[in-house]
Design an enzyme around this catalytic site. Structure first.
Site, short mmCIF file in Angstrom:
data_model
loop_
_atom_site.label_atom_id
_atom_site.label_comp_id
_atom_site.label_asym_id
_atom_site.label_seq_id
_atom_site.Cartn_x
_atom_site.Cartn_y
_atom_site.Cartn_z
N TYR A 45 -0.83 20.28 11.10
CA TYR A 45 -0.06 19.05 11.36
C TYR A 45 0.59 18.50 10.08
O TYR A 45 0.38 19.02 9.00
CB TYR A 45 -0.86 18.00 12.11
N GLU A 46 1.44 17.50 10.30
CA GLU A 46 2.21 16.91 9.19
C GLU A 46 3.14 17.97 8.56
O GLU A 46 3.39 17.96 7.36
CB GLU A 46 1.22 16.36 8.15
N GLY A 47 3.64 18.89 9.40
CA GLY A 47 4.48 20.00 8.92
C GLY A 47 3.57 21.16 8.56
O GLY A 47 2.74 21.02 7.66
N GLN A 94 5.88 23.67 4.69
CA GLN A 94 5.72 23.08 3.35
C GLN A 94 6.20 24.07 2.28
O GLN A 94 6.84 23.70 1.30
CB GLN A 94 4.25 22.75 3.05
#
Ligand SMILES: Cc1cc2nc3c(=O)[nH]c(=O)nc-3n(C[C@H](O)[C@H](O)[C@H](O)COP(=O)(O)OP(=O)(O)OC[C@H]3O[C@@H](n4cnc5c(N)ncnc54)[C@H](O)[C@@H]3O)c2cc1C
Length: 592
Positions: free
Chosen positions: A441-443, A448
């Site tokens: 999650y969060e990319g 990243q």
């Protein structure tokens, strides 16, 4: 599982001896007013007590019980509402929040240590305040004064929580294709309609209100990411006098059943003409969200570190007590039937890998947090700009490398327990399961890595990276000869990263696939090199103090292990990057 103990000694070492953070605070007037070494130490000690005493004991039971959904309402596991109240009343939700709206105003470098503690204690629990703090940050930086005054004080106080609503069933990584609509109303508000999935803390019983930050598109918005706006959408409407009014037109359709973080409610949220308020400018929603994301991404990285730390604490205790086989060099515990497994080289390899990655990660996350503080508070424009560029460069590394290393660490921690690590009783398997989401999650970590190579390294023409390489070279040049055993290999690692960066910049000119082909392994070379810098800084702070305390002996031993056994991983990773993209495209899609 061993009881959680906040690693306060190591935290203080990183803050006061490695980075001498009080010097930075003294240079930044906004921080000099609110924090000094003693205040920071008292805050960390208190956070250690709350997290170990009230939150860690709910980790296992929260995992067993999970969240439940009934007719739109979500119940968190037993003990969570009470623990959340204790946490909120201690002011911990607003630890980094603006004092103007009731926050504690602590620097991020302190907030980062508190986040580590709460996430080590209980990652599912830690997500609720983390999402709230992140939402506050976007509101603080982008919302109107009216919205700030109306929402921030109760959010910092933990009376209301926050959520972040980006993902839709067909739109995860690619937010440009979201379908949630925002229709302007005559009174300046908007009606929000659409479905969001996977929303952490979208609904729960911890607070009386939940403030959703929702990405949506206006009817005439341009296609793609440039047509996205951000809206504040409360679960319960807030009257002008601050009291709670009617329920807004939104609800939780269901919650997900998942591999880990079972006590964190992951919700399907339906917005059905819900009233929302614009945050920031129309069509600039992603910018407003990114303010939150740099903080959140470091926070997610810290989750990986936190789980690695928790796993290590249990593994080292177990390795000292579990008796199996004799040491290769002959019996050590002669009065016992067998030796403790800590005598075996392979168990030591796993324990030291865990320790080196955790302590390297703690120093690195603190370093990034200090750059965030410098970017936010420095009154010198050039200093603030350099720090901002370093944050931009290092945020994807912090998110992905800390969580990849978190998974490796928790798996070692599970392995040290043998079969007892696989069964539930000892808690090691929960840490592995909980850690896995931090890479997604969060990319995702793949995204990243693309961000690091494509946007931060190639996108800046190598200029952001130059800040870091110059800083490391200046450190090496100024280091004492006694540090040569660390600065020598560090210098070679930076030479290698310089060379690899130039190679990637060159390849990117001719073949667009080269960036994606290089990205994950490049990020890992980057991560190991930055950790080498952190370990050399820690060695400098420890050298000469060995007689004072075993802590320094242990620190130097771990630094030597890092350079001898972990840093060399960069060589195989570098070879893999330099093999290029060609072999990735030998098969047609149907040939897989
Ligand atoms: C427990 C949990 C909690 C969550 N909490 C929230 C939340 O609070 N709020 C919220 O909005 N979302 C939340 N999410 C959603 C999460 O952020 C997304 O799942 C994640 O960003 C990935 O999106 P996706 O699942 O649609 O995968 P996809 O975007 O479909 O990606 C699938 C795979 O393809 C890869 N991929 C995609 N595009 C590219 C590309 N261009 N180049 C290379 N590889 C690519 C990805 O790396 C991934 O491996 C949560 C998810 C979970 C499971």
């Amino acid at each position: 599982m061993a009881d959680y103990k906040a690693p306060l000694r190591d935290m203080r070492f990183v803050l006061n001896e490695v980075f001498e953070v009080s010097r930075l605070w003294a240079e930044l007037p906004a921080l000099a007013e609110v924090v000094d070494v003693d205040t920071a130490s008292a805050i960390l000690e208190e956070a250690g007590k709350v997290t170990a005493g009230s939150i860690a004991p709910l980790n296992r039971s929260g995992d067993e019980e999970g969240c439940s959904w009934d007719n739109g309402l979500v119940k968190t596991p037993a003990g969570f509402p009470e623990a959340y109240r204790t946490y909120a009343e201690g002011g911990w939700v607003g630890v980094g929040g603006s004092p103007e709206f009731g926050g504690m105003g602590m620097p991020k470098v302190i907030g980062a240590q508190v986040e580590e503690m709460v996430n080590s204690a209980n990652l599912s629990f830690g997500l609720y305040p983390m999402l709230t703090a992140g939402a506050c940050l976007s509101i603080l930086n982008h919302a109107s004064d009216e919205l700030k005054n109306q929402y921030l004080p109760n959010m910092y106080a933990g009376v209301w929580a926050g959520s972040m609503c980006l993902t839709e069933p067909h739109a995860g990584t690619d937010l440009g294709i979201i379908r949630t609509k925002a229709e302007p109303q005559a009174d300046g508000s908007y009606k929000i309609t659409g479905t969001k999935i996977f929303i952490t803390g979208g609904e729960h019983d911890l607070t009386e209100n939940i403030i959703h930050l929702v990405l949506a598109k206006l009817p005439d918005a341009p296609a793609g990411p440039k047509g996205i706006s951000l809206f504040l959408v409360p679960k319960v409407m807030v009257n002008a006098d601050g009291s709670l009014g009617e329920k807004n037109s939104l609800g939780c359709g269901s919650i997900e059943h998942k591999m880990g973080i079972k006590a964190s409610a992951t919700c399907v949220m339906n917005f059905d003409g819900a009233t929302g308020y614009l945050v920031g400018e129309v069509n600039k929603g992603l910018n407003a969200m990114f303010t939150m994301m740099n903080y959140e991404r470091l926070g997610v990285g810290i989750q990986g570190l936190a789980l690695g730390e928790r796993s290590y604490q249990s593994a080292v205790e177990y390795a000292r007590e579990r008796l199996q086989s004799r040491a290769p060099t002959g019996p050590v515990a002669k009065d016992k039937a067998a030796d403790p497994i800590i005598v075996h080289p392979d168990v030591r390899r796993m324990l030291l890998t865990m320790k080196a990655l955790n302590e390297g990660g703690r120093a690195f996350s603190s370093y990034v947090a200090m750059q965030l503080d410098t970017a936010k508070y420095s009154e010198d424009k050039a200093t603030a700009k350099r720090a901002e560029e370093l944050v931009a460069l290092l945020t994807p590394v912090a998110k992905a490398f800390l969580t990849d290393m978190g998974l490796e660490t928790t798996v070692h921690g599970q392995q040290i327990f043998g079969g007892h690590g696989f069964i539930r009783e000892w808690g090691q398997e929960q840490l592995v399961r909980d850690c896995r989401i931090t890479q997604i999650y969060e990319g995702t970590n793949g995204i990243q890595s693309l961000d690091l190579v494509g946007r931060k390294v190639v996108g800046s023409g190598g200029s952001y990276y130059k800040h870091l390489s110059e800083e490391i070279r200046a450190f090496i040049a100024s280091a004492d000869a006694a540090l040569a055993e660390f600065t020598g290999p560090l210098g070679a690692a930076v030479d290698n990263l310089d060379d690899l960066t130039a190679w990637v910049l060159e390849q990117a000119k001719t073949n667009p696939n080269e960036i994606g082909a290089a990205s994950v392994e490049y990020l890992h070379v980057f991560g190991y090199t930055v950790y080498a810098y952190m370990w050399a800084l820690m060695a400098r702070a420890a050298l000469g103090k060995e007689g004072q305390d075993d802590f320094y002996v242990s620190k130097l031993g771990t630094a030597r292990f890092y350079f001898a056994r972990l840093l060399p991983r960069i060589h195989s990773l570098t070879a893999s990057v330099k093999a290029g993209s060609e072999s990735l495209f030998l098969l047609e899609a149907e040939q897989f």
